[in-house]
Design an enzyme around this catalytic site. Structure first.
Site, PDB file in Angstrom:
ATOM      1  N   HIS A  28      22.674  95.052  29.905  1.00  0.00           N
ATOM      2  CA  HIS A  28      22.973  93.632  29.749  1.00  0.00           C
ATOM      3  C   HIS A  28      24.474  93.509  29.472  1.00  0.00           C
ATOM      4  O   HIS A  28      25.050  94.344  28.769  1.00  0.00           O
ATOM      5  CB  HIS A  28      22.162  93.066  28.581  1.00  0.00           C
ATOM      6  CG  HIS A  28      22.255  91.575  28.443  1.00  0.00           C
ATOM      7  ND1 HIS A  28      23.303  90.963  27.788  1.00  0.00           N
ATOM      8  CD2 HIS A  28      21.437  90.578  28.862  1.00  0.00           C
ATOM      9  CE1 HIS A  28      23.125  89.652  27.821  1.00  0.00           C
ATOM     10  NE2 HIS A  28      22.005  89.390  28.468  1.00  0.00           N
ATOM     11  N   ASP A  69      21.074  94.266   4.100  1.00  0.00           N
ATOM     12  CA  ASP A  69      21.678  93.140   4.810  1.00  0.00           C
ATOM     13  C   ASP A  69      21.411  93.186   6.314  1.00  0.00           C
ATOM     14  O   ASP A  69      21.343  92.158   6.978  1.00  0.00           O
ATOM     15  CB  ASP A  69      23.178  93.051   4.525  1.00  0.00           C
ATOM     16  CG  ASP A  69      23.946  94.331   4.847  1.00  0.00           C
ATOM     17  OD1 ASP A  69      23.301  95.348   5.194  1.00  0.00           O
ATOM     18  OD2 ASP A  69      25.190  94.326   4.734  1.00  0.00           O
ATOM     19  N   CYS A 100      27.540  92.215   7.777  1.00  0.00           N
ATOM     20  CA  CYS A 100      27.499  92.161   6.312  1.00  0.00           C
ATOM     21  C   CYS A 100      27.619  90.765   5.709  1.00  0.00           C
ATOM     22  O   CYS A 100      26.673  90.236   5.122  1.00  0.00           O
ATOM     23  CB  CYS A 100      28.592  93.058   5.737  1.00  0.00           C
ATOM     24  SG  CYS A 100      28.471  94.782   6.255  1.00  0.00           S
TER      25      CYS A 100
END
Length: 549
Positions: free
Chosen positions: A267, A329, A96
């Site tokens: 990963h 965002d 954010c």
């Protein structure tokens, strides 16, 4: 079906109003009420109004095919019909505050040094809205801003500061769904609806009377997951909450169940993220489908709030001279890659919606150019005919969006063929850097050596399931070289590491004798309290390590 039909009818009326303001030249709609002139600094036309609706955690892939098949989003579809949709728009940091700091400043995250949700811009920073106000615009903001320093919980900060401590602790509640109300319950996220009401009222009662142009910003919390207090005092936000009214707009048969690799094949940064987000346990297919369905329903509620703003502009006659921008965002993983939330460079987390509609903006236009949120700043200044500073990371999108003379386009500072995103916060145990080009996505970590990079060809692997960094070493090397030319990422990673340790030491010292109790009862308390000595020792070893490393 009642709610869906009612909203659909209102969208048809709005579409008819927009259609009435166009005349047809062959197969092309020419916006008459939206003006014939080019949207440019040299134009003598009245300056445009601008309305920006920015939501939180909206997966940009839902705004075009095939993602748009999963949920009915009538007002996003209306913007696509009468405006332009960017097919490859990205956040500059998938969390954010750092993302919003980039959008409001026009600068990459390593320049704002907004490393986590606690560290953003200085409250007195000059944003694009400040400049527009200085140049005669009336301005108004409602709802979520979250781009300055000092916000979010203590847990959120400490988790970011200690991300490279040698331990694994669950920091979130297990993602879950919650159905509330009945098929007539519309206003689920009441805070967002109240801010939407304020913005719509401002348009109807104040903006309609202005002799100057205006810019209005509405920030929404949706479709961000809701807090989960059942997980304890220091809880995260892992609840996907909606009502039957919105769930009715989701096409369950179109929901795609993401493929997950075995945990052992993940990963290492993905494994850390999945574990700290409490997602490494077993999830039934129905559980995953429900989480995704409830998330899509939350997106539908978000779309309806966008519709309220467009309706207010239409009702007042302001729509014909107002540019409307819809974005977010960051995205939401919604169980892709065995994670929820964001904090990842995978498409669901980093790909944001970006739609623009208004006078002189190309209609029914799809742009595949890669762009990012830092481009909002220069674009806003371009709309307002304010000179654009040369130190910005972003580029104006007006040459891509607007009907412009060919010679004017050629004289512009055109957008490069890449975008940059970075992440330095919690739920990832390494600084992360993404370079997105035409078909390639390159993700580098830390110093570029200690953690292996990832490379995806999105043209053949849109779900990012196959890392081909070692298969195509020439491409990997070329993109890493390009990334180095944009940002010295090993140096930035080292700077963040030093910052995190310094902040943690200051916080620890400020607590004095209360430190042991406070740190044990943060969001990770359920794990910490099982082996407190183990985790305190891990932090002690981390603090003893060379701070110059």
């Amino acid at each position: 079906m009642r709610g869906r039909d009612g909203e659909g009818a209102r969208t048809v009326v709005l579409a008819a109003l927009l259609l009435a303001s166009t005349r047809w030249e062959g197969a092309k709609a020419r916006p008459v009420a939206w003006g014939h002139g080019h949207l440019s600094a040299g134009s003598s036309q009245r300056a445009r109004n601008v309305v920006m609706v920015m939501c939180d955690a909206f997966d940009g892939r839902l705004t075009f095919y095939p993602g748009n098949q999963t949920v009915i989003l009538p007002f996003i579809n209306l913007m696509k019909r009468y405006g332009t949709v960017f097919l490859n728009a990205y956040t500059n940091s998938p969390i954010c505050c750092p993302s919003r700091a980039a959008m409001w400043s026009g600068l990459f995250t390593h320049l704002t040094e907004s490393w986590n949700n606690f560290k953003g811009l200085d409250p007195n920073y000059t944003t694009w809205m400040d400049l527009m106000q200085k140049h005669g615009y009336r301005t108004q903001k409602y709802g979520k801003l979250d781009y300055t320093s000092g916000h979010h919980s203590v847990s959120n900060r400490v988790e970011a500061w200690t991300r490279d401590v040698d331990f694994l602790l669950r920091q979130e509640g297990r993602p879950m769904v919650n159905l509330t109300g009945n098929e007539t319950f519309v206003r689920v996220m009441e805070e967002d609806w109240q801010n939407t009401d304020k913005a719509a009222s401002w348009i109807r009662k104040e903006a309609i009377n202005f002799s100057q142009p205006f810019v209005l910003y509405l920030g929404l919390n949706l479709p961000h997951p809701y807090p989960s207090p059942s997980t304890g005092e220091n809880f995260g936000s892992s609840t996907f909450l909606t009502s039957p009214y919105w769930l009715e707009k989701v096409r369950y048969e179109a929901i795609k169940i993401p493929k997950w690799p075995p945990l052992s094949d993940m990963h290492p940064v993905d494994y850390y993220s999945s574990y700290t987000k409490n997602c490494t346990g077993q999830f039934a297919r129905k559980e995953i489908r429900d989480i995704r369905a409830f998330y899509y329903a939350m997106c539908a509620e978000t779309d309806a709030m966008l519709g309220e703003i467009i309706s207010a502009l239409s009702d007042t006659g302001l729509l014909k001279r107002t540019i409307v921008i819809f974005t977010a965002d960051h995205g939401e993983l919604a169980m892709e890659h065995q994670q929820f939330y964001k904090m990842s460079m995978y498409e669901a987390s980093s790909h944001v919606p970006l739609l623009v509609m208004g006078p002189s903006i190309k209609a029914h236009h799809r742009l595949s150019n890669v762009v990012s949120l830092v481009d909002i700043y220069p674009t806003m200044l371009d709309i307002a005919r304010i000179p654009i500073p040369q130190n910005l990371s972003g580029y104006s999108l007006i040459p891509l969006l607007a009907e412009m003379a060919e010679d004017e386009v050629s004289s512009r500072r055109l957008h490069p063929t890449w975008v940059l995103s970075e992440f330095h916060g919690c739920n990832a145990n390494s600084s992360t850097y993404m370079l997105r080009t035409d078909k390639w996505k390159y993700i580098a970590y830390s110093d570029g050596h200690s953690v292996s990079p990832q490379l995806f060809d999105l043209s053949v692997d849109p779900d990012e399931l196959t890392n081909i960094a070692t298969t195509f070493p020439e491409v990997t090397h070329s993109l890493d070289k390009k990334l180095h030319s944009i940002v010295n990422y090993p140096r930035i990673s080292a700077s963040v590491h030093k910052y995190n340790k310094k902040q943690f030491i200051n916080w620890k010292q400020s607590l004095g004798r209360n430190y042991s109790n406070v740190i044990a009862n943060l969001r990770w308390h359920q794990d910490w309290l099982k082996e407190p000595r183990k985790y305190k020792d891990a932090i002690h070893r981390w603090l003893q390590m060379n701070t110059n490393e």
